[in-house]
Write a protein that holds these residues in place. Structure first.
Motif, PDB file in Angstrom:
ATOM      1  N   GLY A 183       0.816  -1.209   0.000  1.00  0.00           N
ATOM      2  CA  GLY A 183       0.000   0.000   0.000  1.00  0.00           C
ATOM      3  C   GLY A 183       0.850   1.260   0.000  1.00  0.00           C
ATOM      4  O   GLY A 183       2.079   1.214  -0.013  1.00  0.00           O
ATOM      5  N   PRO A 184       0.206   2.425   0.022  1.00  0.00           N
ATOM      6  CA  PRO A 184       0.926   3.706   0.005  1.00  0.00           C
ATOM      7  C   PRO A 184       1.650   3.952   1.327  1.00  0.00           C
ATOM      8  O   PRO A 184       1.034   4.284   2.328  1.00  0.00           O
ATOM      9  CB  PRO A 184      -0.185   4.732  -0.216  1.00  0.00           C
ATOM     10  N   VAL A 185       2.950   3.744   1.336  1.00  0.00           N
ATOM     11  CA  VAL A 185       3.777   3.976   2.521  1.00  0.00           C
ATOM     12  C   VAL A 185       5.020   4.740   2.065  1.00  0.00           C
ATOM     13  O   VAL A 185       6.073   4.151   1.825  1.00  0.00           O
ATOM     14  CB  VAL A 185       4.171   2.639   3.193  1.00  0.00           C
ATOM     15  N   PRO A 186       4.930   6.061   1.908  1.00  0.00           N
ATOM     16  CA  PRO A 186       6.022   6.824   1.289  1.00  0.00           C
ATOM     17  C   PRO A 186       7.355   6.730   2.012  1.00  0.00           C
ATOM     18  O   PRO A 186       8.404   6.852   1.390  1.00  0.00           O
ATOM     19  CB  PRO A 186       5.486   8.263   1.306  1.00  0.00           C
ATOM     20  N   TYR A 187       7.344   6.532   3.341  1.00  0.00           N
ATOM     21  CA  TYR A 187       8.597   6.490   4.088  1.00  0.00           C
ATOM     22  C   TYR A 187       9.291   5.145   4.008  1.00  0.00           C
ATOM     23  O   TYR A 187      10.422   5.005   4.465  1.00  0.00           O
ATOM     24  CB  TYR A 187       8.327   6.818   5.564  1.00  0.00           C
ATOM     25  N   SER A 188       8.619   4.142   3.439  1.00  0.00           N
ATOM     26  CA  SER A 188       9.166   2.794   3.398  1.00  0.00           C
ATOM     27  C   SER A 188      10.211   2.667   2.292  1.00  0.00           C
ATOM     28  O   SER A 188       9.976   3.048   1.148  1.00  0.00           O
ATOM     29  CB  SER A 188       8.027   1.786   3.166  1.00  0.00           C
ATOM     30  N   ALA A 189      11.365   2.125   2.625  1.00  0.00           N
ATOM     31  CA  ALA A 189      12.455   1.962   1.667  1.00  0.00           C
ATOM     32  C   ALA A 189      12.095   0.921   0.606  1.00  0.00           C
ATOM     33  O   ALA A 189      11.277   0.033   0.852  1.00  0.00           O
ATOM     34  CB  ALA A 189      13.729   1.553   2.399  1.00  0.00           C
ATOM     35  N   PRO A 190      12.708   0.997  -0.583  1.00  0.00           N
ATOM     36  CA  PRO A 190      12.346   0.061  -1.660  1.00  0.00           C
ATOM     37  C   PRO A 190      12.574  -1.402  -1.293  1.00  0.00           C
ATOM     38  O   PRO A 190      11.821  -2.268  -1.729  1.00  0.00           O
ATOM     39  CB  PRO A 190      13.238   0.498  -2.833  1.00  0.00           C
ATOM     40  N   GLU A 191      13.583  -1.690  -0.480  1.00  0.00           N
ATOM     41  CA  GLU A 191      13.815  -3.086  -0.108  1.00  0.00           C
ATOM     42  C   GLU A 191      12.754  -3.607   0.850  1.00  0.00           C
ATOM     43  O   GLU A 191      12.659  -4.808   1.103  1.00  0.00           O
ATOM     44  CB  GLU A 191      15.210  -3.258   0.527  1.00  0.00           C
ATOM     45  N   LEU A 192      11.934  -2.709   1.402  1.00  0.00           N
ATOM     46  CA  LEU A 192      10.870  -3.101   2.318  1.00  0.00           C
ATOM     47  C   LEU A 192       9.506  -3.131   1.634  1.00  0.00           C
ATOM     48  O   LEU A 192       8.551  -3.675   2.166  1.00  0.00           O
ATOM     49  CB  LEU A 192      10.832  -2.113   3.490  1.00  0.00           C
ATOM     50  N   THR A 193       9.439  -2.542   0.437  1.00  0.00           N
ATOM     51  CA  THR A 193       8.163  -2.393  -0.256  1.00  0.00           C
ATOM     52  C   THR A 193       7.863  -3.632  -1.091  1.00  0.00           C
ATOM     53  O   THR A 193       8.726  -4.141  -1.813  1.00  0.00           O
ATOM     54  CB  THR A 193       8.202  -1.151  -1.173  1.00  0.00           C
ATOM     55  N   ILE A 194       6.628  -4.098  -1.003  1.00  0.00           N
ATOM     56  CA  ILE A 194       6.213  -5.337  -1.654  1.00  0.00           C
ATOM     57  C   ILE A 194       5.194  -5.035  -2.746  1.00  0.00           C
ATOM     58  O   ILE A 194       4.272  -4.249  -2.543  1.00  0.00           O
ATOM     59  CB  ILE A 194       5.591  -6.305  -0.630  1.00  0.00           C
ATOM     60  N   GLY A 272       6.527  20.311   1.636  1.00  0.00           N
ATOM     61  CA  GLY A 272       5.164  20.056   2.080  1.00  0.00           C
ATOM     62  C   GLY A 272       4.503  18.951   1.294  1.00  0.00           C
ATOM     63  O   GLY A 272       3.273  18.844   1.256  1.00  0.00           O
ATOM     64  N   CYS A 273       5.297  18.089   0.679  1.00  0.00           N
ATOM     65  CA  CYS A 273       4.797  17.043  -0.216  1.00  0.00           C
ATOM     66  C   CYS A 273       5.570  15.748   0.016  1.00  0.00           C
ATOM     67  O   CYS A 273       6.662  15.748   0.565  1.00  0.00           O
ATOM     68  CB  CYS A 273       4.993  17.439  -1.677  1.00  0.00           C
ATOM     69  N   PHE A 274       4.986  14.653  -0.444  1.00  0.00           N
ATOM     70  CA  PHE A 274       5.705  13.390  -0.530  1.00  0.00           C
ATOM     71  C   PHE A 274       6.370  13.306  -1.901  1.00  0.00           C
ATOM     72  O   PHE A 274       5.798  13.727  -2.901  1.00  0.00           O
ATOM     73  CB  PHE A 274       4.758  12.207  -0.372  1.00  0.00           C
ATOM     74  N   PRO A 275       7.564  12.714  -1.994  1.00  0.00           N
ATOM     75  CA  PRO A 275       8.190  12.565  -3.315  1.00  0.00           C
ATOM     76  C   PRO A 275       7.512  11.510  -4.173  1.00  0.00           C
ATOM     77  O   PRO A 275       7.604  11.545  -5.395  1.00  0.00           O
ATOM     78  CB  PRO A 275       9.629  12.156  -2.983  1.00  0.00           C
ATOM     79  N   TRP A 276       6.841  10.547  -3.541  1.00  0.00           N
ATOM     80  CA  TRP A 276       6.148   9.467  -4.251  1.00  0.00           C
ATOM     81  C   TRP A 276       5.194   8.805  -3.278  1.00  0.00           C
ATOM     82  O   TRP A 276       5.197   9.082  -2.070  1.00  0.00           O
ATOM     83  CB  TRP A 276       7.124   8.422  -4.798  1.00  0.00           C
ATOM     84  N   GLU A 277       4.368   7.938  -3.813  1.00  0.00           N
ATOM     85  CA  GLU A 277       3.426   7.197  -2.983  1.00  0.00           C
ATOM     86  C   GLU A 277       4.060   5.929  -2.435  1.00  0.00           C
ATOM     87  O   GLU A 277       3.894   5.606  -1.257  1.00  0.00           O
ATOM     88  CB  GLU A 277       2.192   6.852  -3.814  1.00  0.00           C
ATOM     89  N   SER A 282       6.183   0.415  -9.909  1.00  0.00           N
ATOM     90  CA  SER A 282       4.823   0.709 -10.372  1.00  0.00           C
ATOM     91  C   SER A 282       4.379   2.126 -10.039  1.00  0.00           C
ATOM     92  O   SER A 282       3.377   2.597 -10.561  1.00  0.00           O
ATOM     93  CB  SER A 282       3.834  -0.291  -9.756  1.00  0.00           C
ATOM     94  N   ASP A 283       5.114   2.804  -9.168  1.00  0.00           N
ATOM     95  CA  ASP A 283       4.808   4.188  -8.839  1.00  0.00           C
ATOM     96  C   ASP A 283       5.511   5.093  -9.855  1.00  0.00           C
ATOM     97  O   ASP A 283       6.738   5.086  -9.947  1.00  0.00           O
ATOM     98  CB  ASP A 283       5.281   4.509  -7.419  1.00  0.00           C
ATOM     99  N   PRO A 284       4.775   5.896 -10.629  1.00  0.00           N
ATOM    100  CA  PRO A 284       5.417   6.679 -11.696  1.00  0.00           C
ATOM    101  C   PRO A 284       6.418   7.709 -11.172  1.00  0.00           C
ATOM    102  O   PRO A 284       7.421   7.981 -11.834  1.00  0.00           O
ATOM    103  CB  PRO A 284       4.233   7.358 -12.401  1.00  0.00           C
ATOM    104  N   LEU A 285       6.157   8.280 -10.011  1.00  0.00           N
ATOM    105  CA  LEU A 285       7.077   9.278  -9.459  1.00  0.00           C
ATOM    106  C   LEU A 285       8.380   8.633  -9.007  1.00  0.00           C
ATOM    107  O   LEU A 285       9.468   9.151  -9.258  1.00  0.00           O
ATOM    108  CB  LEU A 285       6.411  10.020  -8.299  1.00  0.00           C
ATOM    109  N   TYR A 286       8.262   7.496  -8.344  1.00  0.00           N
ATOM    110  CA  TYR A 286       9.478   6.805  -7.937  1.00  0.00           C
ATOM    111  C   TYR A 286      10.220   6.262  -9.157  1.00  0.00           C
ATOM    112  O   TYR A 286      11.460   6.258  -9.190  1.00  0.00           O
ATOM    113  CB  TYR A 286       9.161   5.662  -6.975  1.00  0.00           C
ATOM    114  N   LYS A 287       9.478   5.826 -10.160  1.00  0.00           N
ATOM    115  CA  LYS A 287      10.113   5.308 -11.377  1.00  0.00           C
ATOM    116  C   LYS A 287      10.941   6.399 -12.050  1.00  0.00           C
ATOM    117  O   LYS A 287      12.062   6.150 -12.504  1.00  0.00           O
ATOM    118  CB  LYS A 287       9.044   4.784 -12.337  1.00  0.00           C
TER     119      LYS A 287
END
Length: 427
Positions: A183-194, A272-277, A282-287
Motif C-alpha cells: 500500500g501507500p507507505v512513502p517512508y518505506s524503503a524500496p527493499e521493504l516495499t512489496i 510540504g509534499c511526498f516525493p512518491w506514494e 509501479s509508482d510513476p514518481l518513484y520510477k
C-alpha cells in the motif's frame, strides 16, 4: 543495547511495575493526542508539581511485553539531547499501562509543515542536524527506529531549534526480522516495499511495519475535497483495506531503513509534499526518480557524493548533449546541487551503499533550495485543522522558466494525519 540486556531490563521493570489510580497521583490538564495505541495526556505530578506527558495504552489491546519493551528502550535512549526525555515513572491501572515522558510544548513536526510549501529551509537543516545525531546514537546501540516520520519528531522549541525523536514502539534490534509493507507507505524503503502477490499467506508470526505513515484512503486532497486525479490521502481517521497493507515476507531491520525515511522526511520538510506514494517501479514518481538515478550512474556517476555537491559525470558540453536524461525528476528540480547530493545519498535505492544519518551532516554547509524557487514560498506559520502535504512534482505545474507554467506532470499524493503526539505501544 543487546537483546539480552533489554530482556533483563524489561523483566526487572515488570517486577517493580506500580499499580495506581491516575487521579491519586496526577492532575490531568488536557489530552495531547490519541490513536490506536491509546492516548497522551498533559498532566501535573501532584507531589512534584512537574508537568508530564502521560502515554497511556489500554491493557485490553496492548501486550504487557510490548509496552515494557517500548518504555525500556525509550528510557535507555532518553539521555540523548535529541531524543525525547522519559521520567522513571511507569505504572499500571486496572485498565491501562502508562509511563511519563517530557512535554513537547510546541507539538510535533507535522503540525508546522505547510501543505505544498513545507518549512523554511533553515528549519529543515536544523531538523536534519538533530535527527541525524539522534539516529546515529540509536544505531550505535544496535537499534533501528523503523518509524521515522514527522509525527514522531516532537518540537521542544520554536523554529525547530530543538527537536526530539520519539515513539520507539516499533524499534527493533539491528538484524531482527520484520515484515515488508504494502500500500501507500512513502517512508518505506524500496527493499521493504512489496508488489504483486509476493508474501501473500505469509503467516501470522512476527511484527510488521505496515502502519508506518498512518492509514490510507483515496480520492481526496488535503482540504478533504474529492480529487479527480484520485490522489491518495493518508489519514489516521480512515481505515485501511486489509489487502492493501497485508504483511509480506520477512526483511531485516537495518539502519539503512532509517536513512531512507530521513531522506523522505527532509523532502517533506522542504516541499510540504511526498516525493512518491510507494518506492517501487509501479509508482510513476518513484520510477522517474529511479531512472534519473540510474542514468547518472550509467554515465559514470557513483551514486555517492562528497560535500562538494552532486558528482558530475560529464562536462557542461556533454550534459547539454545528454539533455533531460540528467535533469532530476520534476519534484526535485527546486533543489540546489548540494541538496540533490544529500537526497542521492539518503535515497540511494541500494541499501548497502545508502548514506548513514551521520554522513548526511556534511550537506549542511550551504543552501538547499534554489533562490528563485524558495523566494516567497516558505511560510513560517502553523497549519490549522487538517495537516499534510502533496507530492513535490505538482508545484512544477505552476512553475517553469522565469516563473511561467510548465507542462502538467503526474498526479500527486495528498497527506493528512490526525494530531498524535506519540505512537504505538502495540506492534
Amino acid at each position: 543495547m543487546s537483546s539480552l540486556a533489554l530482556e533483563e531490563l524489561c523483566h526487572l521493570t515488570a517486577q517493580s511495575l506500580t499499580s495506581l489510580e491516575l487521579p491519586d497521583h496526577f492532575r490531568v490538564i488536557k489530552q495531547l493526542g490519541e490513536g490506536s495505541y491509546g492516548e497522551v495526556l498533559l498532566a501535573i505530578h501532584k507531589e512534584k508539581g512537574t508537568p508530564m506527558a502521560l502515554k497511556l495504552c489500554p491493557r485490553r489491546s496492548s501486550s504487557r511485553l510490548s509496552f515494557l519493551r517500548e518504555y525500556c528502550v525509550s528510557l535507555s535512549l532518553s539521555a540523548h539531547p535529541s531524543i525525547i526525555g522519559v521520567f522513571g515513572i511507569v505504572f499500571q491501572t486496572p485498565l491501562l499501562f502508562g509511563f511519563a515522558q517530557e512535554v513537547a510544548a510546541w507539538g510535533d513536526l507535522f503540525q508546522i509543515i505547510l501543505p505544498q510549501v513545507g518549512v523554511p529551509p533553515l528549519w529543515a537543516q536544523r531538523v536534519l542536524s538533530q535527527l541525524s545525531l539522534a539516529l546515529d546514537f540509536l544505531h550505535s546501540k544496535a537499534l533501528v527506529h523503523c518509524d521515522v516520520k514527522p509525527e514522531n519528531v516532537l518540537l521542544c522549541g520554536p523554529e525547530c531549534r530543538l527537536v526530539k525523536l520519539s515513539d520507539f514502539g516499533l524499534t527493533k534490534h539491528m538484524g531482527s526480522r520484520i515484515r515488508g509493507t504494502r500500500g501507500p507507505v512513502p517512508y518505506s524503503a524500496p527493499e521493504l516495499t512489496i508488489e504483486g502477490d509476493e508474501g501473500e499467506g505469509g503467516g501470522d508470526e512476527g511484527e510488521g511495519l505496515s502502519d508506518i505513515g498512518g492509514d490510507v484512503t483515496a480520492a481526496a486532497d488535503i482540504s478533504g475535497n474529492a480529487n479527480a486525479n484520485a490522489n491518495v490521502n493518508v489519514s489516521g481517521n480512515a481505515k485501511v483495506p486489509a489487502a492493501a497493507l497485508s504483511p509480506g515476507p520477512w526483511r531485516l531491520a537495518l539502519p539503512s531503513l532509517d536513512s531512507w525515511a530521513l531522506g523522505v522526511l527532509t523532502f517533506c520538510l522542504l516541499t510540504g509534499c511526498f516525493p512518491w506514494e510507494r518506492s517501487c517501479p509501479s509508482d510513476p514518481l518513484y520510477k522517474d526518480f529511479s531512472r534519473w538515478f540510474e542514468s547518472r550512474d550509467d554515465a559514470g556517476g557513483t551514486g555517492r557524493t562528497g560535500s562538494s555537491g552532486v558528482e558530475l559525470s560529464a562536462d557542461e558540453d556533454e550534459k547539454e548533449k545528454l539533455g533531460i536524461a540528467h535533469l532530476p525528476p520534476a519534484q526535485f528540480r527546486s533543489f540546489t546541487p548540494l541538496a540533490l547530493s544529500l537526497f542521492r545519498g539518503l535515497l540511494t535505492p541500494d541499501p548497502q551503499v545508502r548514506a548513514t544519518p551521520r554522513e548526511a551532516l556534511q550537506y549542511l554547509r550551504g543552501p538547499w533550495v534554489n533562490e528563485r524557487e524558495g523566494e516567497g514560498e516558505r511560510g513560517e506559520g502553523r497549519v490549522e485543522g487538517e495537516r499534510g502535504g502533496e507530492t513535490g512534482g505538482e508545484r512544477e505545474e505552476e512553475r517553469g522558466e522565469g516563473g511561467g507554467t510548465s507542462a502538467k506532470t503526474q498526479p500527486f499524493i495528498s497527506l493528512s494525519v490526525e494530531p498524535v503526539v506519540d505512537s504505538h505501544c502495540e506492534h
